[in-house]
Scaffold this motif. Structure first.
Motif, PDB file in Angstrom:
ATOM      1  N   TYR A 321       0.829  -1.209   0.000  1.00 52.89           N
ATOM      2  CA  TYR A 321       0.000   0.000   0.000  1.00 52.89           C
ATOM      3  C   TYR A 321       0.861   1.255   0.000  1.00 52.89           C
ATOM      4  N   ASN A 322       1.929   1.244   0.779  1.00 54.79           N
ATOM      5  CA  ASN A 322       2.839   2.391   0.791  1.00 54.79           C
ATOM      6  C   ASN A 322       3.440   2.625  -0.587  1.00 54.79           C
ATOM      7  N   GLU A 323       3.782   1.545  -1.263  1.00 56.34           N
ATOM      8  CA  GLU A 323       4.346   1.660  -2.606  1.00 56.34           C
ATOM      9  C   GLU A 323       3.316   2.230  -3.584  1.00 56.34           C
ATOM     10  N   LYS A 324       2.089   1.803  -3.451  1.00 51.26           N
ATOM     11  CA  LYS A 324       1.021   2.312  -4.310  1.00 51.26           C
ATOM     12  C   LYS A 324       0.828   3.809  -4.101  1.00 51.26           C
ATOM     13  N   ARG A 325       0.825   4.249  -2.856  1.00 52.73           N
ATOM     14  CA  ARG A 325       0.662   5.670  -2.556  1.00 52.73           C
ATOM     15  C   ARG A 325       1.851   6.476  -3.087  1.00 52.73           C
ATOM     16  N   ARG A 326       3.047   5.909  -2.985  1.00 51.79           N
ATOM     17  CA  ARG A 326       4.228   6.604  -3.483  1.00 51.79           C
ATOM     18  C   ARG A 326       4.147   6.801  -4.992  1.00 51.79           C
TER      19      ARG A 326
END
Length: 391
Positions: A321-326
């Motif tokens: 999820y963090n990667e998606k937001r980034r």
């Protein structure tokens, strides 16, 4: 040349202690260091800049003694983390904003002769999670297989949110403080919180969480309301370890509503015949329209997988999820239509009653703007955007 301003040394020490120093610009940190050392005195404009950067109200800087803020909600954090011993201004200010929303709703409902809700505090920690979860389904008007109507986890979230709102609990949601996009709410600090009130219990969801995370948090917090205890949900990894007994119960109830045990066992037995454990978890997450972490926890609690695999799934979900937001941030993608975003932050029942009260002359427009973080223009457009707001 601007004249300097005196700040009480006690207040300045308090500001330093409560500012999130590692998130401030070098200029702001420089101001504070110079003031503390006594090398320079601040100007009013500099204080304004520091106030805006730290989120500390401007008026606090001119007090003789530090303000006394009620931070008792920190006692209700899920995980006993040292970070929340000094909660951020963003969290404090959002709590303050929600207190105002809840106070308005409480007073409005009493003035209208509405009775208190009948489910705050109806359960205790000793209650069986299966009995508890079935009562929640009954309260929300859900069948055991309610999730079958959903195409996605977002559908499930909207179904649960509407059901909770309809029976009298405010469900507010945002990823920022007010309308300030420069003050994002940290998902590492908290995922959600709930505040008990006999007339207007309130749940706030940090919308910077994943859809699956928000869905689980919503049911977790509603379980707290049924127990009658405030909650600050800050367990990012859903570890289930080092938490109070009441948190374990609320986690189990949320998981059971999302993934009923009897159907989980049946689905797992079928999936594991054709898949490795990790893949089977993702197959069931798709079938139940929820997060892989919930399925992994169910599998671990049933003795189907080892704890290491559960922990791997939970941490991987956060990383993905963090990667998606980034990636979204790098592409410069916004949150979509402004009024749709604003409408998603506000509980529909609360907004309908607020608009009705304004139209009847019982609530000032200025108060409505404050409660919804709007102004005259955006408030009118918001009403139009949600279909009049008084349906």
């Amino acid at each position: 040349m601007q004249s300097s301003v005196n700040i009480s040394s006690e207040v300045l020490d308090w500001v330093i202690a409560h500012a999130q120093m590692n998130s401030l610009s070098p200029q702001i940190v420089g101001y504070l260091n110079l003031w503390v050392s006594g090398e320079k005195k601040p100007t009013f404009n500099q204080i304004e800049k520091v106030s805006k950067a730290t989120g500390i109200p401007l008026g606090y800087f001119f007090l003789e003694h530090p303000p006394k803020e009620d931070l008792s909600f920190v006692e209700y954090r899920t995980v006993d983390s040292t970070e929340l011993e000094n909660p951020s201004r963003n969290l404090i200010d959002v709590m303050h904003d929600m207190d105002q929303v809840q106070e308005w709703m409480h007073n409005h409902l009493i003035s209208e002769g509405v009775s208190p809700v009948n489910y705050v505090g109806i359960f205790k920690e000793e209650t069986s999670y299966k009995v508890f979860s079935q009562k929640i389904r009954d309260l929300l008007g859900l069948s055991v297989e309610w999730y079958a109507k959903s195409r996605t986890a977002e559908d499930s979230f909207n179904i649960i949110r509407a059901a909770i709102s309809n029976i009298g609990t405010l469900v507010m949601m945002s990823g920022i403080v007010g309308n300030n996009t420069h003050r994002p709410l940290s998902i590492d600090e908290f995922r959600a919180f709930s505040v008990i009130d006999e007339y207007a219990p309130l749940i706030f969801i940090n919308s910077n969480d994943s859809t699956n995370g928000k869905l689980f948090s919503l049911l977790h917090e509603f379980s707290h309301i049924c127990i009658g205890e405030n909650s600050l949900f800050n367990d990012r990894y859903s570890t289930g370890k080092k938490v109070r007994k009441v948190e374990t119960l609320c986690n189990a109830v949320a998981a059971e509503v999302l993934v009923p045990q009897k159907f989980f066992v049946r689905e797992w037995s079928a999936a594991i015949q054709e898949n490795e454990q990790e893949q089977a978890i993702h197959v069931l997450a798709h079938n139940f329209k929820c997060g892989a972490t919930v399925i992994a926890r169910k599998a671990y609690d049933n003795g189907f997988i080892e704890y290491d695999l559960y922990q791997k799934i939970a941490k991987l979900a956060v990383q993905l999820y963090n990667e998606k937001r980034r990636r979204l941030k790098e592409r410069g993608e916004s949150g979509g239509d402004y009024y749709r975003t604003v409408a998603s932050r506000i509980d529909r029942r609360f907004f309908r009653l607020l608009v009705g009260s304004v139209h009847e002359g019982k609530t000032l427009y200025s108060d409505a703007f404050r409660l919804t973080n709007t102004n005259r223009s955006t408030f009118a457009n918001l009403i139009e955007s949600v279909g009049g707001g008084v349906k």
